[in-house]
Design a protein around this motif. Sequence first.
Motif, PDB file in Angstrom:
ATOM      1  N   LEU A 154       0.668  -1.177  -0.300  1.00  0.00           N
ATOM      2  CA  LEU A 154       0.195   0.216  -0.150  1.00  0.00           C
ATOM      3  C   LEU A 154       1.210   1.654  -0.528  1.00  0.00           C
ATOM      4  O   LEU A 154       0.635   2.215  -0.937  1.00  0.00           O
ATOM      5  CB  LEU A 154      -0.730  -0.041   1.153  1.00  0.00           C
ATOM      6  N   VAL A 155       1.675   1.353   0.573  1.00  0.00           N
ATOM      7  CA  VAL A 155       2.773   2.586   1.396  1.00  0.00           C
ATOM      8  C   VAL A 155       3.209   2.292  -0.632  1.00  0.00           C
ATOM      9  O   VAL A 155       3.868   3.818  -1.094  1.00  0.00           O
ATOM     10  CB  VAL A 155       3.338   2.255   1.756  1.00  0.00           C
ATOM     11  N   ALA A 156       3.969   1.324  -1.060  1.00  0.00           N
ATOM     12  CA  ALA A 156       4.550   1.584  -2.324  1.00  0.00           C
ATOM     13  C   ALA A 156       3.493   2.726  -3.531  1.00  0.00           C
ATOM     14  O   ALA A 156       4.069   2.545  -4.491  1.00  0.00           O
ATOM     15  CB  ALA A 156       5.415   0.140  -2.609  1.00  0.00           C
ATOM     16  N   GLY A 157       2.406   1.340  -3.220  1.00  0.00           N
ATOM     17  CA  GLY A 157       1.710   1.623  -4.689  1.00  0.00           C
ATOM     18  C   GLY A 157       1.491   3.415  -4.524  1.00  0.00           C
ATOM     19  O   GLY A 157       1.381   4.281  -5.456  1.00  0.00           O
ATOM     20  N   LEU A 158       1.318   4.420  -3.167  1.00  0.00           N
ATOM     21  CA  LEU A 158       0.837   5.302  -2.831  1.00  0.00           C
ATOM     22  C   LEU A 158       2.020   6.368  -3.567  1.00  0.00           C
ATOM     23  O   LEU A 158       1.615   7.575  -3.769  1.00  0.00           O
ATOM     24  CB  LEU A 158       0.479   6.209  -1.716  1.00  0.00           C
ATOM     25  N   VAL A 159       3.469   5.493  -2.676  1.00  0.00           N
ATOM     26  CA  VAL A 159       4.486   6.275  -3.283  1.00  0.00           C
ATOM     27  C   VAL A 159       4.158   6.167  -5.233  1.00  0.00           C
ATOM     28  O   VAL A 159       5.169   7.613  -5.708  1.00  0.00           O
ATOM     29  CB  VAL A 159       5.766   5.990  -3.201  1.00  0.00           C
ATOM     30  N   LEU A 160       3.989   5.095  -5.891  1.00  0.00           N
ATOM     31  CA  LEU A 160       3.740   5.333  -7.120  1.00  0.00           C
ATOM     32  C   LEU A 160       2.868   6.330  -7.780  1.00  0.00           C
ATOM     33  O   LEU A 160       3.126   6.333  -8.386  1.00  0.00           O
ATOM     34  CB  LEU A 160       3.509   4.077  -7.355  1.00  0.00           C
ATOM     35  N   VAL A 161       2.025   6.366  -6.872  1.00  0.00           N
ATOM     36  CA  VAL A 161       0.785   7.033  -7.645  1.00  0.00           C
ATOM     37  C   VAL A 161       1.392   8.684  -7.634  1.00  0.00           C
ATOM     38  O   VAL A 161       1.131   9.235  -8.457  1.00  0.00           O
ATOM     39  CB  VAL A 161      -0.427   6.696  -6.546  1.00  0.00           C
ATOM     40  N   LEU A 162       1.742   9.215  -6.230  1.00  0.00           N
ATOM     41  CA  LEU A 162       2.650  10.116  -6.174  1.00  0.00           C
ATOM     42  C   LEU A 162       3.274  10.755  -7.367  1.00  0.00           C
ATOM     43  O   LEU A 162       3.275  11.543  -8.324  1.00  0.00           O
ATOM     44  CB  LEU A 162       2.909  10.907  -5.150  1.00  0.00           C
ATOM     45  N   CYS A 163       4.666   9.954  -7.824  1.00  0.00           N
ATOM     46  CA  CYS A 163       5.071  10.244  -9.153  1.00  0.00           C
ATOM     47  C   CYS A 163       4.760  10.304 -10.454  1.00  0.00           C
ATOM     48  O   CYS A 163       5.025  10.986 -11.085  1.00  0.00           O
ATOM     49  CB  CYS A 163       6.417   8.886  -8.538  1.00  0.00           C
ATOM     50  N   GLN A 164       4.633   8.792 -10.274  1.00  0.00           N
ATOM     51  CA  GLN A 164       3.370   9.095 -11.497  1.00  0.00           C
ATOM     52  C   GLN A 164       2.044  10.015 -12.021  1.00  0.00           C
ATOM     53  O   GLN A 164       2.188  10.965 -13.042  1.00  0.00           O
ATOM     54  CB  GLN A 164       2.512   7.429 -12.207  1.00  0.00           C
ATOM     55  N   LEU A 165       1.672  11.066 -11.265  1.00  0.00           N
ATOM     56  CA  LEU A 165       0.897  12.216 -11.490  1.00  0.00           C
ATOM     57  C   LEU A 165       1.560  13.433 -11.589  1.00  0.00           C
ATOM     58  O   LEU A 165       1.364  13.909 -12.569  1.00  0.00           O
ATOM     59  CB  LEU A 165      -0.223  12.488  -9.847  1.00  0.00           C
ATOM     60  N   TYR A 166       2.326  13.872 -10.546  1.00  0.00           N
ATOM     61  CA  TYR A 166       3.878  13.690 -11.059  1.00  0.00           C
ATOM     62  C   TYR A 166       4.533  14.175 -12.864  1.00  0.00           C
ATOM     63  O   TYR A 166       4.182  15.351 -13.990  1.00  0.00           O
ATOM     64  CB  TYR A 166       4.671  14.569 -10.107  1.00  0.00           C
ATOM     65  N   ARG A 167       4.587  13.130 -12.885  1.00  0.00           N
ATOM     66  CA  ARG A 167       5.412  12.371 -14.378  1.00  0.00           C
ATOM     67  C   ARG A 167       4.048  12.541 -15.744  1.00  0.00           C
ATOM     68  O   ARG A 167       4.576  13.508 -16.517  1.00  0.00           O
ATOM     69  CB  ARG A 167       5.661  11.452 -14.608  1.00  0.00           C
ATOM     70  N   GLU A 168       2.941  12.626 -15.769  1.00  0.00           N
ATOM     71  CA  GLU A 168       1.823  12.670 -16.446  1.00  0.00           C
ATOM     72  C   GLU A 168       1.554  13.799 -16.139  1.00  0.00           C
ATOM     73  O   GLU A 168       0.837  14.311 -17.808  1.00  0.00           O
ATOM     74  CB  GLU A 168       0.843  10.918 -15.756  1.00  0.00           C
ATOM     75  N   TYR A 169       1.083  14.748 -15.578  1.00  0.00           N
ATOM     76  CA  TYR A 169       0.994  16.896 -15.425  1.00  0.00           C
ATOM     77  C   TYR A 169       1.852  16.705 -16.706  1.00  0.00           C
ATOM     78  O   TYR A 169       1.359  17.359 -17.863  1.00  0.00           O
ATOM     79  CB  TYR A 169       1.151  16.497 -14.609  1.00  0.00           C
ATOM     80  N   PHE A 170       3.061  16.615 -17.099  1.00  0.00           N
ATOM     81  CA  PHE A 170       4.097  17.210 -17.858  1.00  0.00           C
ATOM     82  C   PHE A 170       3.465  16.639 -19.027  1.00  0.00           C
ATOM     83  O   PHE A 170       3.580  17.056 -20.357  1.00  0.00           O
ATOM     84  CB  PHE A 170       5.451  16.798 -17.470  1.00  0.00           C
ATOM     85  N   ARG A 171       3.932  15.472 -18.964  1.00  0.00           N
ATOM     86  CA  ARG A 171       3.383  14.611 -20.327  1.00  0.00           C
ATOM     87  C   ARG A 171       2.725  14.464 -20.947  1.00  0.00           C
ATOM     88  O   ARG A 171       2.142  15.104 -22.246  1.00  0.00           O
ATOM     89  CB  ARG A 171       3.489  13.252 -20.252  1.00  0.00           C
ATOM     90  N   SER A 172       1.062  15.032 -20.466  1.00  0.00           N
ATOM     91  CA  SER A 172      -0.199  15.721 -20.770  1.00  0.00           C
ATOM     92  C   SER A 172      -0.217  17.092 -21.530  1.00  0.00           C
ATOM     93  O   SER A 172      -0.674  17.636 -22.676  1.00  0.00           O
ATOM     94  CB  SER A 172      -1.352  14.666 -20.270  1.00  0.00           C
ATOM     95  N   VAL A 173       0.520  17.768 -21.249  1.00  0.00           N
ATOM     96  CA  VAL A 173       0.590  19.310 -21.300  1.00  0.00           C
ATOM     97  C   VAL A 173       1.559  18.550 -23.026  1.00  0.00           C
ATOM     98  O   VAL A 173       1.002  19.585 -23.618  1.00  0.00           O
ATOM     99  CB  VAL A 173       1.204  20.267 -20.216  1.00  0.00           C
ATOM    100  N   LEU A 174       2.657  18.567 -22.647  1.00  0.00           N
ATOM    101  CA  LEU A 174       3.085  18.371 -23.830  1.00  0.00           C
ATOM    102  C   LEU A 174       2.262  17.772 -24.986  1.00  0.00           C
ATOM    103  O   LEU A 174       2.939  17.786 -26.371  1.00  0.00           O
ATOM    104  CB  LEU A 174       4.561  17.587 -23.565  1.00  0.00           C
ATOM    105  N   LEU A 175       1.996  16.760 -24.873  1.00  0.00           N
ATOM    106  CA  LEU A 175       0.822  15.817 -25.975  1.00  0.00           C
ATOM    107  C   LEU A 175      -0.215  17.180 -26.290  1.00  0.00           C
ATOM    108  O   LEU A 175      -0.379  16.949 -27.568  1.00  0.00           O
ATOM    109  CB  LEU A 175       0.386  14.686 -25.429  1.00  0.00           C
ATOM    110  N   MET A 176      -0.549  18.074 -25.289  1.00  0.00           N
ATOM    111  CA  MET A 176      -1.871  18.612 -26.287  1.00  0.00           C
ATOM    112  C   MET A 176      -1.315  19.793 -26.819  1.00  0.00           C
ATOM    113  O   MET A 176      -1.918  20.096 -27.366  1.00  0.00           O
ATOM    114  CB  MET A 176      -2.108  19.425 -24.560  1.00  0.00           C
ATOM    115  N   VAL A 177       0.747  20.370 -26.595  1.00  0.00           N
ATOM    116  CA  VAL A 177       1.428  20.662 -27.509  1.00  0.00           C
ATOM    117  C   VAL A 177       1.500  20.704 -28.563  1.00  0.00           C
ATOM    118  O   VAL A 177       2.293  21.228 -29.434  1.00  0.00           O
ATOM    119  CB  VAL A 177       2.035  22.169 -27.278  1.00  0.00           C
ATOM    120  N   GLN A 178       1.422  19.034 -28.505  1.00  0.00           N
ATOM    121  CA  GLN A 178       2.104  18.488 -29.641  1.00  0.00           C
ATOM    122  C   GLN A 178       3.399  18.104 -29.702  1.00  0.00           C
ATOM    123  O   GLN A 178       3.508  18.043 -31.577  1.00  0.00           O
ATOM    124  CB  GLN A 178       1.161  18.827 -31.169  1.00  0.00           C
TER     125      GLN A 178
END
Length: 426
Positions: A122-146
């Motif tokens: 559970l704790v490791a899963g929480l750490v993964l969630v927080l890190c992936q949210l951070y990564r996915e934010y930048f990734r989604s923005v870059l994909l939006m601007v193509q």
Amino acid sequence: MQRSGSALLKLLGSSIVDQAMLSAANFLVGLILIRYTHDTQYGYYVLGFNAMMLAVTLQGSFIGTPLIIRLPTLTEAQRSAWVGSLLRDQIRWSMFGGVATLAGAAIAWAMGALDRESAPVLVAGLVLVLCQLYREYFRSVLLMVQRTVPVLAADSVYVACLIVGGLAATRFAAAATAALLAAAAAALVGAELLRRILGPGLDRQAAPGRLADIARTGAWAAAGGVIYWLFTQGYSFVAAATLDIAGVAALAASRLLMMPINVMSTGVQKQLVPIASGWVHQSGVAHTFRRLLIFSCIMGVLTLVYGAVVWLLRDWIFVDLMRKSFDYRNTLLLMWIGVFLVMVMREPITQLLVLRQRFRTLMAASLASAVVALTISYLGMTQFGTRGAPIGILVGEVLNLIAALWMVRREIRIDRRDAGAGNTHD
């Protein structure tokens, strides 16, 4: 026209390559854990990974959908300010959610609901969630601007770290915990690369608070996304409660074979939606629907071809590659092929409704489908074991597709009646 078509092919091509690479990496890590660890450890990893997917879906719907609609109307300076402001909001709420989850876990531990095996997961899963949210934010923005090519480069590094981490995790008795933490570390590396690529597109001094401006639109989009997640990924948690962790592993292992189609479809959608947004404004709903229907058919054909290849190689994959012999593996594989076929053909059509901001009707359709899907899955698992889970999901997908087609038909009528000048809000 030729330049526009060439640009579209380049965007879609790089997106498909990127998502194929991510899919291959996730498949390989899953395969490594299936082959070299106990079924229970793989089952725990699946639950942690699916929880992360829920969080990413929530963020992508709540923040990503309103941004896709709003970004075309903003200047570069305004876009940079929005991206910076939303990042600060995202970090703030992620930290709040993390602390709340840890508090809940502590209470569950004190009550005996967590043991020494599940608590670290559970704790490791929480750490993964927080890190992936951070990564996915930048990734989604870059994909939006193509900016798909730089994203592809950053994702290549992320994939390499992910695979190395998955291999290293098999050396630990708590392989699920180690694999989740390794994936979190890979996400942090990927996030830093993506942040550097975004560069001036991120205003680091922007004041937080933009999240409130998109809360209404984002909430409807997020609700629909989370409800849809319930019957595409929620089955694993129902299986954990109804069957056991080994049952989760059997379902996930058979579904894993279809994940390249799922991730490829996701990559196409991320690039297709901004383009389709322009089609809606320029050519109307009916014209956009016809184009999206072509994409649906293409994705359907690709799914059938891929499914046929996997079916022909199924014995080699399960026996020699995975080194696992799950009950009813052939039945499960056929059902998952059917589920993914309906899903990839429905998603482009649903995106048209998202662009028209029909979030209430989409949420209602998804909620009804999710209730039916999870109910049938639960009843099916009590009667047929693991085979019952994909039956419910397939029924839910079919219902969702029928509802989407009906809603698009209504949108075409509204658009023609209003000559493109009507209100696109529910």
